[in-house]
Design an enzyme around this catalytic site. Structure first.
Site: not given
Ligand code: AMP
Length: 295
Positions: A49-50, A53, A165
């Site tokens: 996760l980044h 997210h 995205k």
């Protein structure tokens, strides 16, 4: 892996985030929440996760009493020659991030929990999945629609959160929910970018230093298309040609597609009018990256 991960607790937080590995655990927890009259949001992810997210989870936490984040590297949405094995994973870090954002439960099933050995029921969408990513990844959206349907049936959320995205995925999920009368509100969230413009993606980690620089050509092409539209250009062919030329100026880039499509049907359009979607997929070395903008 399952046993070594005790529930995590972020500093100063009273609530312990639950980590569920089985469908049964999720169902029991959601049932208990429902008894209390609480609303539930779902954020489906493949993990690693980044901040992209995180933006979905933040919105979900704002809008729901409880939030479930699924971390499931779904094998059925990867083709045989794609990057399932290499896909980056860091479940402990994912849990820390979820906990720090106020997520109530992380659902992290093994593939065997989601797919019986004789599994044979698929959710397959026509038309919308025939273009863009569906063209080069023929079984991808069948895997996505199937796993998202399963997650919807398991979690029964009031709302589910998806990123712009993956614009085609978002349009497909919206259509699936409409066509199959699923009583779930689909919330789309804007693209989160790195400071230099590159759209955040778990796959950015594949890029070496040289490729990371070259990858900027994706967002540059997107920003160029957006600028042309802002300046009044409506001819889709002209916008497409300019975006293509920008990408082709980068030697490490190889175009999968540059397309301008209707934002609802995902079919090509000649005029750049709302709701249009300009979408690109580009290989930088071996890494396939996507980006887009909508009108
Ligand atoms: P993934 O883990 O790649 O399947 O992504 C899970 C969800 O996060 C999907 O709805 C994505 O569209 C969303 N997402 C991924 N990257 C971004 C980003 N850079 N900005 C916004 N949403 C994103």
């Amino acid at each position: 892996m399952a046993e070594c991960l005790a529930p995590v607790r972020a500093k100063g937080m009273e609530k312990i985030m639950k980590i569920a590995y089985t469908i049964k655990e999720v169902r029991e927890q959601v049932k208990a929440w429902r008894k209390e009259g609480l609303t539930v949001g779902l954020v489906p992810t493949m993990g690693y996760l980044h901040e992209g997210h995180a933006s979905l989870m933040k919105k979900a936490v704002e809008e729901n009493d409880r939030v479930v984040t699924s971390v499931f590297l779904n094998p059925t949405q990867f083709g045989p020659s794609e990057d399932l094995e290499a896909y980056p994973r860091d479940f402990e870090q994912d849990c820390r991030l979820c906990d720090s954002l106020g997520v109530s439960m992380v659902f992290h099933p093994e593939p065997e929990e989601m797919y019986a050995p004789d599994f044979c029921t698929w959710v397959n969408m026509e038309v919308l999945s025939s273009t863009l990513c569906g063209k080069s990844r023929s079984t991808h959206f069948r895997g996505v629609c199937t796993v998202v349907s399963k997650l919807f049936n398991i979690v029964t959320p009031d709302r589910a959160y998806f990123g712009q995205k993956d614009a085609q995925q978002l349009a497909i999920i919206r259509r699936m929910v409409r066509d199959l009368n699923m009583d779930i509100e689909i919330v789309g969230c804007p693209i989160v970018r790195e400071e230099d413009g590159l759209a955040k993606s778990s796959r950015n980690t594949y890029l070496n230093e040289e490729e990371r620089k070259a990858a900027l050509v994706l967002s540059q092409s997107i920003f160029l298309g957006e600028k042309m539209v802002k300046e009044g250009e409506t001819d889709a062919a002209k916008i497409k040609a300019a975006m293509t030329a920008r990408i082709e100026s980068e030697p490490l880039a190889r175009i999968d597609y540059v397309e301008i499509v209707d934002g609802l049907s995902m079919q090509p359009v000649d005029t750049m009018q709302s709701p249009a979607l300009a979408a690109i997929a580009v290989y930088i070395g071996k890494t396939r990256l996507i980006d887009n903008f909508i009108i």
